[in-house]
Design a protein around this motif. Sequence first.
Motif, short mmCIF file in Angstrom:
data_model
loop_
_atom_site.label_atom_id
_atom_site.label_comp_id
_atom_site.label_asym_id
_atom_site.label_seq_id
_atom_site.Cartn_x
_atom_site.Cartn_y
_atom_site.Cartn_z
N GLY A 164 20.01 -37.40 37.17
CA GLY A 164 19.48 -37.08 38.48
C GLY A 164 18.10 -36.49 38.44
N ASN A 165 17.73 -35.93 37.33
CA ASN A 165 16.39 -35.34 37.19
C ASN A 165 15.43 -36.30 36.49
OD1 ASN A 165 14.52 -32.89 37.12
ND2 ASN A 165 14.64 -33.43 34.97
N VAL B 119 17.86 -28.10 33.38
CA VAL B 119 17.04 -29.29 33.12
C VAL B 119 16.70 -29.39 31.64
CG1 VAL B 119 14.85 -30.44 33.62
CG2 VAL B 119 16.20 -29.44 35.47
N GLY C 282 21.50 -42.30 43.50
CA GLY C 282 20.36 -41.47 43.84
C GLY C 282 19.11 -42.22 44.26
N ALA D 299 23.16 -29.97 44.72
CA ALA D 299 24.36 -29.59 43.99
C ALA D 299 24.82 -28.18 44.29
CB ALA D 299 24.13 -29.76 42.48
N LEU E 189 17.59 -30.91 42.85
CA LEU E 189 18.91 -30.90 42.22
C LEU E 189 19.66 -29.64 42.63
CD1 LEU E 189 20.99 -31.82 40.02
CD2 LEU E 189 19.64 -30.49 38.39
N LEU F 285 17.97 -23.33 37.15
CA LEU F 285 17.52 -24.73 37.13
C LEU F 285 16.72 -25.09 35.90
CD1 LEU F 285 16.64 -25.29 40.90
CD2 LEU F 285 18.73 -25.91 39.67
N LEU G 183 24.82 -35.78 36.55
CA LEU G 183 24.02 -35.33 37.69
C LEU G 183 22.80 -34.56 37.22
CD1 LEU G 183 24.00 -35.11 40.85
CD2 LEU G 183 25.13 -32.90 40.54
N VAL G 184 22.97 -33.66 36.26
CA VAL G 184 21.87 -32.83 35.78
C VAL G 184 20.84 -33.67 35.03
CG1 VAL G 184 21.27 -31.00 34.14
CG2 VAL G 184 23.21 -30.70 35.70
N PRO H 226 12.17 -32.97 41.30
CA PRO H 226 13.59 -33.33 41.18
C PRO H 226 14.46 -32.19 40.69
CG PRO H 226 12.27 -34.43 39.49
CD PRO H 226 11.31 -33.82 40.46
N MET H 227 13.90 -31.29 39.87
CA MET H 227 14.66 -30.16 39.39
C MET H 227 15.08 -29.26 40.57
SD MET H 227 13.44 -27.18 36.71
CE MET H 227 12.15 -26.54 37.78
#
Length: 421
Positions: free
Chosen positions: A258-259, A168, A372, A157, A153, A164, A254-255, A149-150
């Motif tokens: 989303g992760n 994260v 997501g 994005a 992302l 990254l 999102l960061v 997922p990182m």
Amino acid sequence: MTVWHPTDDGHADLANHDSYVNGTPHNTFQRLRNEDPMAWCDWSEGKGFWSVTRHADILELNRNHQRLSSAQGIRMEDQTHEEYMARRTFQETDPPEHTRTRMLVAKAFSKPMMALYEEQIRELCVGILDQALGQGEFDATHQIARQLPMRMLGRIAGLPEEDLDWLVDKGDALMANTDSDFTSHVVDKMDTEAYRFMPFRSPAGADLFDYAAQMMERKRAAGDTSGVLHLITQPDAQGNVISDTEFRNFFCLLVAAGNDTTRYSIAAALHALANQPGLMQQLKAVQGEAAWEGVADEFIRWASPATHFRRTATEDFEYHGKKVKAGDKVLLWFISGNRDERAFDRPFTVDLNRGVNRHLSFGQGGAHACLGMWLARLELRVLLQELIKRVDRIEQTGEHAFLRSNFVCGIKRLPVRMHLI
């Protein structure tokens, strides 16, 4: 090492983060579902709250944003109006305001758009597994679950690969702000008043705010319109644009979210494969796209990374014989609904042939269903497909560890050895 049998005494303090360090207190949730499905819970750190624990009740109440509002926060904590306005994202708004913002980015996260990323995801999975499987024994959460997922992302994005890990780490400090493994500013262990206008009352929010502002300035100067961040800054149908504060908060969301949610779904899946006899062979027998989508949903039900979301009553009403007052906090415990025997046969077992799976992990059925969710399903499915090509069985080699959090359920450490085919 398994967590198939919860060990809490059935009377855990649901507000206390320490109640989750050995896994979710499922015996307590089961007791509440059976005895008191709309239960009042006192809280020593703030106002008490109602706990909704049955699947059907959560579905029903989650649909009614007129009665139960998100516009006073979605976590258990109390906020002043000033704090709410400084920290809110579109998650903490109600329709029609929520809908206007959501529409700016909904297409970018739709199922057809996410399908376009499948080959990129598969390529990433191959590289991640190549690196992890060559190590013998390793932490599967860090070496596998965190990595995919990182890196996705960054693709979605439009963020630089070299940033990254740092991003994260900062996202972890926000979402896991109750766990000393992820932050030095544990929110319930120290005075965080200086950060009360930051997301999650965390100084990491200020770092992410600065990064977002500088990154978008560079993108504008370069004429770079790639990635979802450009979409969120565009005018809506009425010509309105989000403020700088709202954009920075969206970036933090999102960061972090989303992760985290996908990471802990992957970690839970790997833990289940290591500990439920026969599950790996069942996974290897899965055939067809529909069956694979069912596999992803079952593992996500099992993981339930979003433990609860809070709503606030806008009016007096009665439910299960309890009188809820306007202004009361109402917590929808998604993780309890996902183990509700009324909704799922053998809910404490991972069943990859479950079929129709109306789990609550994405807040489905309400206005705030997770944007997501299609990406999370796809990432988990592709990773598992690549895993079974190489791995015969997964052996857990040490104790796993859970997040200290009443908001995010996740296995933060999972030592394993993967035996190759």
